[in-house]
Each structure stands twice: as structure tokens, then as C-alpha cells.
Design an enzyme around this catalytic site. Sequence first.
Site, PDB file in Angstrom:
ATOM      1  N   ASP A  82       6.345 -56.044  38.663  1.00  0.00           N
ATOM      2  CA  ASP A  82       6.112 -54.606  38.522  1.00  0.00           C
ATOM      3  C   ASP A  82       7.445 -53.895  38.792  1.00  0.00           C
ATOM      4  O   ASP A  82       8.254 -54.359  39.585  1.00  0.00           O
ATOM      5  CB  ASP A  82       5.049 -54.160  39.541  1.00  0.00           C
TER       6      ASP A  82
ATOM      7  N   HIS B  99       1.140 -52.019  46.579  1.00  0.00           N
ATOM      8  CA  HIS B  99       1.739 -51.069  47.545  1.00  0.00           C
ATOM      9  C   HIS B  99       0.943 -50.982  48.841  1.00  0.00           C
ATOM     10  O   HIS B  99       1.407 -50.358  49.799  1.00  0.00           O
ATOM     11  CB  HIS B  99       1.839 -49.669  46.927  1.00  0.00           C
TER      12      HIS B  99
ATOM     13  N   HIS C 119       8.050 -51.305  40.361  1.00  0.00           N
ATOM     14  CA  HIS C 119       8.137 -50.788  41.730  1.00  0.00           C
ATOM     15  C   HIS C 119       8.102 -51.957  42.717  1.00  0.00           C
ATOM     16  O   HIS C 119       7.387 -52.942  42.473  1.00  0.00           O
ATOM     17  CB  HIS C 119       6.966 -49.837  42.016  1.00  0.00           C
TER      18      HIS C 119
ATOM     19  N   ASP D 262       5.253 -51.864  34.015  1.00  0.00           N
ATOM     20  CA  ASP D 262       5.937 -50.570  33.973  1.00  0.00           C
ATOM     21  C   ASP D 262       7.461 -50.706  33.929  1.00  0.00           C
ATOM     22  O   ASP D 262       8.165 -49.694  33.957  1.00  0.00           O
ATOM     23  CB  ASP D 262       5.487 -49.666  35.134  1.00  0.00           C
TER      24      ASP D 262
HETATM   25 ZN   LIG Z   1       4.581 -50.048  39.359  1.00  0.00          ZN
END
Ligand SMILES: [Zn+2]
Length: 308
Positions: free
Chosen positions: A162, A125, A164, A245
Site C-alpha cells: 500500500d 493503519h 501508505h 494506491d
Molecule cells: Zn493506502
Amino acid sequence: MATRLYTHPIFLEHITPPGHPERPDRLRAIERVLDDDAFAALDRVKAPEGDEATILYAHPADFVARVRAAIPDEGIARVDADTTASPKSWQAVITAIGAANAAVDDVFTGRADNVFVAARPPGHHAEKTTAMGFCFFNTAAIAARYAQKKHGAERVAVVDWDVHHGNGTQDIFWDDPSVLYCSTHQMPLYPGTGAKNETGAGNIVNAPLAPQTGSEVFRDAFLSRILPALDKFAPDLIIISAGFDAHHRDPLAEINLTEDDFDWATGQLMQRAARHGDNRLVSLLEGGYDLQGLAFSVAAHVGRLMKG
Ligand SMILES: [Zn+2]
């Protein structure tokens, strides 16, 4: 030749506030599962300290200085709404970068077939000038540029499964066609980026997944979009932003993968690494917040890496 594993006790000393999902126990769970006899052949190496100058491959100096200044002498300091630093965080971050760069060295010099880096904090991120989403600096992006500068890699692919979207990696390589960034992620979900029409210089492939979807949709995204993009790009190196995740047990998202899906995806990427990049594959831990889901998924992932 073997699969190498980088870890370091400093990764347990990046302390987050009570109840924070990105916690040291994540690495303890991974350590426990990889203690099994099935992983006896893993080449376990203590991560070397990183070279701070390599952070500049992906981030400007004034941002690096700003992050450094945010590290507290004691207690926990807030860096972003959900990103916090403790006194040892800087050393953990630098060592995570050192491990990722060393993994790149290993696959280019033939010291390892492939490498898994079990480090925290994660990195995907972190944008050029923004620390966010538990991330300070973008470890995968730094490692990709390191491969180009140090080992003459011409094309590096970062594949991010991931749950996200890796907004940071996309931001850093937005106008850099020498790096292909491919991501599967739940949408809508934090951080909100990752739509199909975000394509950068034609080097960004986003495959958003709707909440409550699972194996079939995930594998179809790989087969129809990500693997063809990899074959067209023919990377010298594949870096996996390996967050776990998207596992069905994970509390932060609603994608229903099982450890078998991570095993499968790992195998697919190994095939592409063999086809285009002399097997060179480096996997970096990103998210994964249910300890059992994380441990089982890492076991499947690393087990597949070891099968060669
Ligand atoms: Zn994540």
C-alpha cells in the site's frame, strides 16, 4: 487447487460520508472486473462471519470495547479524523477478519493455493490501541497471529505495498521477531512513519519511496531489500497487505506504478511463498482509491495469483 476469492455483501454496507475516498464503489469496481471470463476459474466463496475473540490477538479488550461503543445506531459517527462508522460497520469489520482467518485456514489445509480477500474497511493503519486512517482493527496482524496460534506457523511475513506506511502493523509487531513486516510506501505521506531506521527487533524492513518515483524504484526496493529479507526469514506464510494506491492514477499519493508492477510483485512473492512456505500466500485488500486504477491492478494481481 485454485485461487480463492472471499467477498461478502456486508462489505458494501460500511458507509462513509459523501466524498470519502474509502467507499463501497471500490468493491463494486473490483467485482465488475473479476466478472470477466478470464476469472471464471476463481473459487468464489462468501466470507464467513468472524470470531470476535481473534481480535484480541492484536488488540486489548478495552480498545475493542471502545471501538464497538463508537458504532452508531443510525447515521455516521466519527471515530478518528478520517475514520467513520455506520450501523453495519461492526459486522463488516468482523466479517473482514473472518475472511482473512478463513483464508489462512485454506492455505494451511490445502483448500486453496492462495487467496485474495476483497473486503473493506482496510486494516493496516490500526495500531494496538488506535483506530485511524479508515481502519478499525488490523486484519493482517490478526490473521498473522491466527496462523501462529491455530496452525503452528513459526514465522509469518506481512508484505505491505500500500502507498501508505502500515504504521499499525509495525506497531503491533514492533518487538515480535516471529513476524517480519516489510513495507514500500511513499514518504513523506500519511501517516508519517516508515523511515528506514525504524527496524523494531530487526523484524521491520521499511523501504520508503520518494514522491514521483515509479516502477524502477519500487522494483529495486523489492529486489534489494524486501526479497532478500524474505529469503533470510523463510516465512511459513506470506500475507500481502495489498493496497493499490501506489497506482499512478490514485488521487491520494504520488507514486507512479502501473498494474504491471503489481503483477510483477505478486509473482515475486509467489516465488518466495513456494520456496519457503509451501506456496502459502494470503492477500488482503487495503487501499486503492481510483476506481479504474484499483480495478485494473486487482485484475493483474488476481490474474497472477491464478497462474500459480
Ligand atoms: Zn493506502
